[in-house]
Design a protein around this motif. Sequence first.
Motif, PDB file in Angstrom:
ATOM      1  N   THR A 102       0.837  -1.227  -0.128  1.00 31.25           N
ATOM      2  CA  THR A 102      -0.064  -0.024  -0.025  1.00 31.25           C
ATOM      3  C   THR A 102       0.816   1.281  -0.016  1.00 31.25           C
ATOM      4  O   THR A 102       0.548   2.332  -0.611  1.00 31.25           O
ATOM      5  CB  THR A 102      -0.769  -0.078   1.246  1.00 31.25           C
ATOM      6  OG1 THR A 102      -1.713  -1.222   1.110  1.00 31.25           O
ATOM      7  CG2 THR A 102      -1.779   1.181   1.253  1.00 31.25           C
ATOM      8  N   GLU A 105       2.389   1.644  -3.285  1.00 30.37           N
ATOM      9  CA  GLU A 105       1.520   1.955  -4.293  1.00 30.37           C
ATOM     10  C   GLU A 105       1.062   3.717  -4.213  1.00 30.37           C
ATOM     11  O   GLU A 105       1.000   4.321  -5.290  1.00 30.37           O
ATOM     12  CB  GLU A 105       0.225   1.280  -4.330  1.00 30.37           C
ATOM     13  CG  GLU A 105      -0.055   0.072  -5.091  1.00 30.37           C
ATOM     14  CD  GLU A 105      -1.511  -0.253  -4.944  1.00 30.37           C
ATOM     15  OE1 GLU A 105      -2.195  -0.981  -5.971  1.00 30.37           O
ATOM     16  OE2 GLU A 105      -2.063  -0.416  -4.024  1.00 30.37           O
ATOM     17  N   ARG A 108       4.068   5.420  -5.511  1.00 27.81           N
ATOM     18  CA  ARG A 108       4.098   5.308  -6.969  1.00 27.81           C
ATOM     19  C   ARG A 108       3.124   6.374  -7.632  1.00 27.81           C
ATOM     20  O   ARG A 108       3.269   7.050  -8.671  1.00 27.81           O
ATOM     21  CB  ARG A 108       3.760   3.934  -7.478  1.00 27.81           C
ATOM     22  CG  ARG A 108       3.390   3.567  -8.983  1.00 27.81           C
ATOM     23  CD  ARG A 108       4.549   4.344  -9.973  1.00 27.81           C
ATOM     24  NE  ARG A 108       4.198   4.306 -11.224  1.00 27.81           N
ATOM     25  CZ  ARG A 108       3.615   4.991 -11.817  1.00 27.81           C
ATOM     26  NH1 ARG A 108       2.986   6.281 -11.387  1.00 27.81           N
ATOM     27  NH2 ARG A 108       3.060   4.699 -13.123  1.00 27.81           N
ATOM     28  N   SER A 109       1.800   6.464  -7.092  1.00 24.92           N
ATOM     29  CA  SER A 109       0.875   7.261  -7.453  1.00 24.92           C
ATOM     30  C   SER A 109       1.036   8.941  -7.386  1.00 24.92           C
ATOM     31  O   SER A 109       0.426   9.472  -8.234  1.00 24.92           O
ATOM     32  CB  SER A 109      -0.329   6.972  -6.792  1.00 24.92           C
ATOM     33  OG  SER A 109      -0.576   7.227  -5.723  1.00 24.92           O
ATOM     34  N   MET A 135       7.020  -3.091 -10.068  1.00 17.67           N
ATOM     35  CA  MET A 135       5.618  -3.136  -9.638  1.00 17.67           C
ATOM     36  C   MET A 135       4.854  -4.292  -9.832  1.00 17.67           C
ATOM     37  O   MET A 135       4.156  -4.695  -8.861  1.00 17.67           O
ATOM     38  CB  MET A 135       4.995  -1.923 -10.062  1.00 17.67           C
ATOM     39  CG  MET A 135       5.590  -0.367  -9.908  1.00 17.67           C
ATOM     40  SD  MET A 135       5.051  -0.200  -7.984  1.00 17.67           S
ATOM     41  CE  MET A 135       3.561  -0.187  -7.741  1.00 17.67           C
TER      42      MET A 135
END
Length: 199
Positions: A102, A105, A108-109, A135
Amino acid sequence: MEKQLHKSVVGYFLHLSKISEKWNVLVQSAERPLNNLKNQEEQLRMVSDCSLDNADLFSIDSTLRGKLIFKINVCMEDEIALISEIDSQLNNLVQGLRNKFTLLEAARSEVNINAEEMEELVSGSPYRPGLDLLMKWAIDSTNYYSELYSFINASLRSLDCKKEKTIVNLIKVFEQHKNTQAKIDGILGFTQFVAKEIE
């Protein structure tokens, strides 16, 4: 942002390496109580078999049979408690891995992968695969352990000590990891340098 993503990538694969080791130790520690449980189920079946009452070589009265059944049931409950504790520890490992994923992610976002400072992380290096592959492996490994734990937990919940089939199913689910471990070993092999990177 690039540094935060790099930190999350390193953190995830370092955690994955530790989880793999701990998972293997826990699965191995489950072998003894699982085998004991299977043996005790066989003993319970034998002792509970009333057709043996009239056998010349093996005959027990109802009081002795009751005591034996009670002792076997107590032993089975002890083994189930050990297996349940292992199940709980496996759950904690999976939750920890999901939390790391989490964070990965989220990091990365928050980045623009087209930014110039992201080029090395996105493209990779001789020691680090590109971001897309990292990823993908993070998703694959998180799903792998989540699904494996889900199978173990479901088999444990459906366990009926009077039914040999449910015990055998639980043993097979624990052994399933040995047969599919190569997938995780491959990911760890390709990411071993990522987990050792110093920020």
